[in-house]
Design an enzyme around this catalytic site. Structure first.
Site, PDB file in Angstrom:
ATOM      1  N   SER A 119       0.753  -1.163  -0.147  1.00  0.00           N
ATOM      2  CA  SER A 119      -0.065   0.099   0.040  1.00  0.00           C
ATOM      3  C   SER A 119       0.915   1.395   0.057  1.00  0.00           C
ATOM      4  CB  SER A 119      -0.946  -0.021   1.312  1.00  0.00           C
ATOM      5  OG  SER A 119      -0.139  -0.426   2.393  1.00  0.00           O
ATOM      6  N   HIS A 140      -2.473  -2.729  -6.408  1.00  0.00           N
ATOM      7  CA  HIS A 140      -3.235  -2.539  -4.939  1.00  0.00           C
ATOM      8  C   HIS A 140      -4.333  -2.762  -4.979  1.00  0.00           C
ATOM      9  CE1 HIS A 140      -3.778   0.503  -1.591  1.00  0.00           C
ATOM     10  NE2 HIS A 140      -3.420  -0.580  -1.061  1.00  0.00           N
ATOM     11  N   GLU A 152      -5.728  -0.663  -7.806  1.00  0.00           N
ATOM     12  CA  GLU A 152      -5.133   0.461  -8.446  1.00  0.00           C
ATOM     13  C   GLU A 152      -3.646  -0.183  -9.134  1.00  0.00           C
ATOM     14  OE1 GLU A 152      -5.042   4.464  -5.603  1.00  0.00           O
ATOM     15  OE2 GLU A 152      -3.841   2.620  -4.567  1.00  0.00           O
ATOM     16  N   ASN A 190      -4.758   6.201  -0.962  1.00  0.00           N
ATOM     17  CA  ASN A 190      -4.354   6.094   0.538  1.00  0.00           C
ATOM     18  C   ASN A 190      -3.487   7.664   0.668  1.00  0.00           C
ATOM     19  OD1 ASN A 190      -5.038   3.867   1.404  1.00  0.00           O
ATOM     20  ND2 ASN A 190      -3.060   2.742   0.990  1.00  0.00           N
TER      21      ASN A 190
HETATM   22  N1  3HC Z   1     -20.394 -13.093  -0.735  1.00  0.00           N
HETATM   23  C1  3HC Z   1     -20.829 -12.377  -1.639  1.00  0.00           C
HETATM   24  N2  3HC Z   1     -21.525 -11.134  -1.577  1.00  0.00           N
HETATM   25  C2  3HC Z   1     -21.315 -10.646  -0.211  1.00  0.00           C
HETATM   26  C3  3HC Z   1     -20.912 -11.372   0.849  1.00  0.00           C
HETATM   27  C4  3HC Z   1     -20.272 -12.595   0.463  1.00  0.00           C
HETATM   28  N3  3HC Z   1     -19.790 -13.558   1.339  1.00  0.00           N
HETATM   29  N4  3HC Z   1     -20.972 -10.665   1.911  1.00  0.00           N
HETATM   30  C5  3HC Z   1     -21.482  -9.378   1.647  1.00  0.00           C
HETATM   31  N5  3HC Z   1     -21.868  -9.419   0.317  1.00  0.00           N
HETATM   32  C6  3HC Z   1     -22.604  -8.469  -0.577  1.00  0.00           C
HETATM   33  C7  3HC Z   1     -23.734  -8.129   0.095  1.00  0.00           C
HETATM   34  O1  3HC Z   1     -24.677  -8.953  -0.296  1.00  0.00           O
HETATM   35  C8  3HC Z   1     -23.927  -6.610  -0.458  1.00  0.00           C
HETATM   36  O2  3HC Z   1     -24.243  -6.589  -1.681  1.00  0.00           O
HETATM   37  P1  3HC Z   1     -25.530  -5.750  -2.306  1.00  0.00           P
HETATM   38  O3  3HC Z   1     -25.019  -4.307  -2.088  1.00  0.00           O
HETATM   39  O4  3HC Z   1     -25.593  -6.154  -3.644  1.00  0.00           O
HETATM   40  O5  3HC Z   1     -26.489  -6.081  -1.229  1.00  0.00           O
HETATM   41  C9  3HC Z   1     -22.530  -5.971  -0.469  1.00  0.00           C
HETATM   42  O6  3HC Z   1     -21.669  -7.262  -0.447  1.00  0.00           O
HETATM   43  C10 3HC Z   1     -22.132  -5.355   0.892  1.00  0.00           C
HETATM   44  O7  3HC Z   1     -22.318  -6.177   1.781  1.00  0.00           O
HETATM   45  P2  3HC Z   1     -22.992  -5.945   3.318  1.00  0.00           P
HETATM   46  O8  3HC Z   1     -24.257  -5.324   3.302  1.00  0.00           O
HETATM   47  O9  3HC Z   1     -22.730  -7.596   4.187  1.00  0.00           O
HETATM   48  O10 3HC Z   1     -22.060  -5.127   4.182  1.00  0.00           O
HETATM   49  P3  3HC Z   1     -22.126  -3.602   4.201  1.00  0.00           P
HETATM   50  O11 3HC Z   1     -23.452  -2.864   3.353  1.00  0.00           O
HETATM   51  O12 3HC Z   1     -22.089  -3.227   5.667  1.00  0.00           O
HETATM   52  O13 3HC Z   1     -20.703  -3.267   3.476  1.00  0.00           O
HETATM   53  C11 3HC Z   1     -18.389  -2.941   3.340  1.00  0.00           C
HETATM   54  C12 3HC Z   1     -19.522  -3.827   3.846  1.00  0.00           C
HETATM   55  C13 3HC Z   1     -18.332  -3.290   1.789  1.00  0.00           C
HETATM   56  C14 3HC Z   1     -17.094  -3.518   3.843  1.00  0.00           C
HETATM   57  C15 3HC Z   1     -18.720  -1.143   3.335  1.00  0.00           C
HETATM   58  O14 3HC Z   1     -18.933  -1.080   4.699  1.00  0.00           O
HETATM   59  C16 3HC Z   1     -17.485  -0.450   2.666  1.00  0.00           C
HETATM   60  O15 3HC Z   1     -17.402  -0.134   1.774  1.00  0.00           O
HETATM   61  N6  3HC Z   1     -16.816  -0.016   3.741  1.00  0.00           N
HETATM   62  C17 3HC Z   1     -15.487   0.764   3.452  1.00  0.00           C
HETATM   63  C18 3HC Z   1     -14.376  -0.007   3.345  1.00  0.00           C
HETATM   64  C19 3HC Z   1     -13.162   0.747   2.607  1.00  0.00           C
HETATM   65  O16 3HC Z   1     -13.213   2.014   2.740  1.00  0.00           O
HETATM   66  N7  3HC Z   1     -12.267  -0.143   2.259  1.00  0.00           N
HETATM   67  C20 3HC Z   1     -10.874   0.548   2.073  1.00  0.00           C
HETATM   68  C21 3HC Z   1      -9.898   0.667   3.136  1.00  0.00           C
HETATM   69  S1  3HC Z   1      -8.441   1.360   2.667  1.00  0.00           S
HETATM   70  C22 3HC Z   1      -7.672  -0.133   1.887  1.00  0.00           C
HETATM   71  O17 3HC Z   1      -7.979  -1.216   1.967  1.00  0.00           O
HETATM   72  C23 3HC Z   1      -6.402   0.334   1.339  1.00  0.00           C
HETATM   73  C24 3HC Z   1      -5.263  -0.334   2.323  1.00  0.00           C
HETATM   74  O18 3HC Z   1      -4.015  -0.167   1.634  1.00  0.00           O
HETATM   75  C25 3HC Z   1      -5.135   0.176   3.818  1.00  0.00           C
END
Ligand code: 3HC
Length: 288
Positions: A119, A140, A152, A190
């Site tokens: 990252s 990424h 990315e 990031n």
């Molecule tokens: N299989 C298939 N699909 C699934 C699943 C599974 N096991 N579990 C969940 N899903 C689907 C759900 O059905 C839903 O789909 P839909 O929108 O079509 O109904 C979708 O995935 C979202 O799941 P949930 O409803 O269970 O969960 P949330 O709505 O609470 O979303 C999240 C969870 C996607 C993690 C959301 O909260 C989010 O986007 N959070 C922000 C995460 C973020 O910003 N990540 C980046 C961090 S930075 C990074 O990673 C970079 C590193 O370098 C630090």
């Protein structure tokens, strides 16, 4: 160069997600972890996610079986020797990456493409650990990998056009959207996201608002899926701290400097979701 077989080094949070989406898209995928226990933990989390997908009606039981059949776990780096693309997702230590990439470079196919999921470390520097700087780039991914649509694609000065094209096509084939970026710490996401998370910690540290009000403010005021303190717990305070330090060292701008509270929490072992405690207590469901 057509990518047919994929190797993933590391079956932790990111590596397991990358291996999963690759296998799910039909690519025979070999994932390597250092011990049988860690490998089983990573493969177990993949099975759990897939099972959750079947229960939610997002995936058929047959597709889950096909995905599992496409996945092979190993503890030997040499088992990735015949892969066309190897994605490295080991811990963020240059010394460790040097060792892994050097071994893979000697063992792997000459024409294979190597990618790092780092990252914030330098892709250019990592490419010098191999004899294939033209076939080296950054891929990424974002956490949780199976749900986050973005990759990315990071080009260095040496990444060849054919490497960039083949790797980008593979990302699209596994269902991701690609953005292209140059090799500076944090790339695009990031670079913008981490100062925001650090600012949220500073606002909390200064007592301007409570934890819950900061998170509610950004969720409800901006439509973000998670508030910044919850997101920091989710990403990991240790990871956030180390990205911030790398960016601060490179850019020397105060906005990248890790706040004292973050450092203290990391020292105290409060790394967020992965250790059960961060800004939130993750032993309860939902976190409290
Ligand atoms: N299989 C298939 N699909 C699934 C699943 C599974 N096991 N579990 C969940 N899903 C689907 C759900 O059905 C839903 O789909 P839909 O929108 O079509 O109904 C979708 O995935 C979202 O799941 P949930 O409803 O269970 O969960 P949330 O709505 O609470 O979303 C999240 C969870 C996607 C993690 C959301 O909260 C989010 O986007 N959070 C922000 C995460 C973020 O910003 N990540 C980046 C961090 S930075 C990074 O990673 C970079 C590193 O370098 C630090």
């Amino acid at each position: 160069m057509e990518i047919q077989k994929v190797g993933v080094v590391g079956c932790g949070l990111m590596g397991s997600g990358i291996a999963q989406v690759s296998a799910q898209a039909g690519f025979p995928t070999v994932v390597r972890e250092v011990t049988a226990e860690l490998l089983e933990k990573g493969l177990g989390s993949i099975r759990k996610f897939l099972q959750g997908g079947v229960e939610k009606g997002k995936m058929s039981a047959g597709d889950m079986e096909k995905t599992v059949a496409n996945l092979k776990g190993t503890t030997r780096l040499e088992d990735l020797a015949d892969c066309d693309l190897v994605v490295e997702a080991v811990s963020e230590s240059l010394a460790l990456k040097r060792e892994v990439l050097g071994t893979l470079d000697r063992a792997g196919k000459r024409e294979a493409i190597f990618a790092s999921n780092t990252s914030s470390l330098s892709i250019t520097e990592m490419s010098t650990f191999t004899q294939r700087a033209d076939r080296f780039l950054g891929l990424h991914f974002f956490n949780p990998v199976p749900l986050m649509k973005l990759v990315e694609v990071v080009r260095t000065l040496s990444t060849s056009d054919s490497t960039y094209k083949a790797a980008s096509e593979w990302c699209r084939a596994i269902g991701k959207t690609v953005v292209t970026t140059g090799d500076t710490p944090g790339f695009v996401v990031n670079r913008l996201l981490v100062p925001y998370m650090l600012d949220a910690i500073r606002v909390y540290e200064q007592g301007l608002a409570s934890r819950d009000d900061i998170d509610s403010a950004m969720k409800l005021g901006c439509g973000y899926p998670m508030g910044p303190l919850f997101l920091t717990d989710y990403v990991g305070l240790d990871t956030t701290f180390s990205i911030a330090e790398i960016m601060f060292n490179e850019f020397k701008e105060p906005r990248f400097a890790p706040p004292t509270l973050l450092k203290r929490m990391v020292l105290a072992g409060r790394h967020g979701r992965k250790t059960g405690r961060g800004f939130y207590d993750w032993s309860t469901n939902p976190p409290s």
